[in-house]
Motif scaffolding. Structure first.
Motif, PDB file in Angstrom:
ATOM      1  N   VAL A  90       8.856  -7.856  21.927  1.00  0.00           N
ATOM      2  CA  VAL A  90       8.616  -8.279  20.621  1.00  0.00           C
ATOM      3  C   VAL A  90       7.177  -8.577  20.549  1.00  0.00           C
ATOM      4  CG1 VAL A  90      10.616  -9.463  20.543  1.00  0.00           C
ATOM      5  CG2 VAL A  90       8.676 -10.567  21.664  1.00  0.00           C
ATOM      6  N   PRO A  91       6.537  -8.897  19.454  1.00  0.00           N
ATOM      7  CA  PRO A  91       4.966  -8.965  19.307  1.00  0.00           C
ATOM      8  C   PRO A  91       4.535  -9.962  20.225  1.00  0.00           C
ATOM      9  CG  PRO A  91       5.855  -8.613  17.111  1.00  0.00           C
ATOM     10  CD  PRO A  91       7.035  -8.795  18.036  1.00  0.00           C
ATOM     11  N   LEU A  92       3.359  -9.936  20.908  1.00  0.00           N
ATOM     12  CA  LEU A  92       2.520 -10.894  21.431  1.00  0.00           C
ATOM     13  C   LEU A  92       1.643 -11.972  20.724  1.00  0.00           C
ATOM     14  CD1 LEU A  92       1.723 -12.555  24.069  1.00  0.00           C
ATOM     15  CD2 LEU A  92       0.218 -10.487  24.263  1.00  0.00           C
ATOM     16  N   ASN A  93       1.928 -13.004  20.586  1.00  0.00           N
ATOM     17  CA  ASN A  93       0.641 -13.832  20.028  1.00  0.00           C
ATOM     18  C   ASN A  93       0.137 -14.817  20.892  1.00  0.00           C
ATOM     19  OD1 ASN A  93       1.076 -13.038  16.845  1.00  0.00           O
ATOM     20  ND2 ASN A  93       3.305 -13.398  17.643  1.00  0.00           N
ATOM     21  N   LEU A  94      -1.283 -14.906  20.886  1.00  0.00           N
ATOM     22  CA  LEU A  94      -1.865 -15.881  21.522  1.00  0.00           C
ATOM     23  C   LEU A  94      -3.153 -16.390  20.824  1.00  0.00           C
ATOM     24  CD1 LEU A  94      -4.624 -14.838  22.984  1.00  0.00           C
ATOM     25  CD2 LEU A  94      -3.078 -13.545  24.391  1.00  0.00           C
ATOM     26  N   ILE A  95      -3.441 -17.474  21.234  1.00  0.00           N
ATOM     27  CA  ILE A  95      -4.613 -18.526  20.930  1.00  0.00           C
ATOM     28  C   ILE A  95      -5.892 -18.205  21.907  1.00  0.00           C
ATOM     29  CG2 ILE A  95      -5.719 -20.646  20.325  1.00  0.00           C
ATOM     30  CD1 ILE A  95      -3.600 -19.369  18.056  1.00  0.00           C
ATOM     31  N   GLU A  96      -6.901 -17.530  21.253  1.00  0.00           N
ATOM     32  CA  GLU A  96      -8.161 -17.373  22.176  1.00  0.00           C
ATOM     33  C   GLU A  96      -9.152 -18.631  21.669  1.00  0.00           C
ATOM     34  OE1 GLU A  96     -10.075 -13.559  23.315  1.00  0.00           O
ATOM     35  OE2 GLU A  96     -11.493 -14.339  21.764  1.00  0.00           O
ATOM     36  N   VAL A  97      -9.435 -19.425  22.740  1.00  0.00           N
ATOM     37  CA  VAL A  97     -10.566 -20.329  22.508  1.00  0.00           C
ATOM     38  C   VAL A  97     -11.915 -19.847  23.504  1.00  0.00           C
ATOM     39  CG1 VAL A  97     -11.233 -22.703  23.150  1.00  0.00           C
ATOM     40  CG2 VAL A  97      -8.860 -22.224  22.466  1.00  0.00           C
ATOM     41  N   GLN A  98     -13.044 -19.736  22.769  1.00  0.00           N
ATOM     42  CA  GLN A  98     -14.086 -19.024  23.301  1.00  0.00           C
ATOM     43  C   GLN A  98     -14.961 -20.157  23.593  1.00  0.00           C
ATOM     44  OE1 GLN A  98     -15.472 -16.446  20.421  1.00  0.00           O
ATOM     45  NE2 GLN A  98     -13.897 -14.861  20.895  1.00  0.00           N
ATOM     46  N   SER A  99     -15.821 -20.134  24.677  1.00  0.00           N
ATOM     47  CA  SER A  99     -16.904 -21.059  24.987  1.00  0.00           C
ATOM     48  C   SER A  99     -18.299 -20.619  25.487  1.00  0.00           C
ATOM     49  CB  SER A  99     -16.478 -22.268  25.641  1.00  0.00           C
ATOM     50  OG  SER A  99     -16.101 -21.635  27.195  1.00  0.00           O
ATOM     51  N   GLY A 100     -19.380 -20.848  25.309  1.00  0.00           N
ATOM     52  CA  GLY A 100     -20.374 -20.352  25.623  1.00  0.00           C
ATOM     53  C   GLY A 100     -21.510 -20.706  24.535  1.00  0.00           C
ATOM     54  N   PRO A 101     -22.749 -20.247  25.048  1.00  0.00           N
ATOM     55  CA  PRO A 101     -23.973 -20.174  24.264  1.00  0.00           C
ATOM     56  C   PRO A 101     -23.972 -19.346  23.073  1.00  0.00           C
ATOM     57  CG  PRO A 101     -24.509 -19.001  26.255  1.00  0.00           C
ATOM     58  CD  PRO A 101     -23.066 -19.521  26.377  1.00  0.00           C
ATOM     59  N   TYR A 102     -23.072 -18.087  23.010  1.00  0.00           N
ATOM     60  CA  TYR A 102     -23.154 -17.380  21.939  1.00  0.00           C
ATOM     61  C   TYR A 102     -21.744 -16.652  21.891  1.00  0.00           C
ATOM     62  CZ  TYR A 102     -24.132 -13.182  19.275  1.00  0.00           C
ATOM     63  OH  TYR A 102     -24.194 -12.122  18.208  1.00  0.00           O
TER      64      TYR A 102
END
Length: 92
Positions: free
Chosen positions: A64-76
């Protein structure tokens, strides 16, 4: 933050970032995660932290399709902060 969908049998590029770290949370489906030479499977509501500079890849070994949330952190957080090593979509 962004939502990522990976279809069954597909994978994203093997990559790293110089300016950001990422935290992936699986919403549904199964994620095969490669981070810094280690492989692991994640299921719904599990997560993984991708440190800044770590070589990583996401794939969907499920049916089945994979769904995820990506949270990015950093200066850019720009999309041009991607170094691709392998890419099935010829972006490397």
């Amino acid at each position: 933050m962004k939502r990522i969908t990976v279809n069954p049998g597909e994978k994203l590029s093997l990559q790293k970032h110089f300016h950001r770290a990422e935290h992936w949370v699986v919403v549904n489906g199964t994620a095969a995660v490669h981070v810094g030479g280690e492989e692991r499977l994640l299921a719904e509501n599990e997560s993984v932290y991708i440190p800044l500079g770590a070589v990583h890849r996401l794939s969907n070994p499920g049916k089945v399709p994979l769904n995820l949330i990506e949270v990015q952190s950093g200066p850019y957080l720009g999309e041009d902060d991607i170094v691709r090593f392998e890419d099935v979509y010829a972006r490397a």
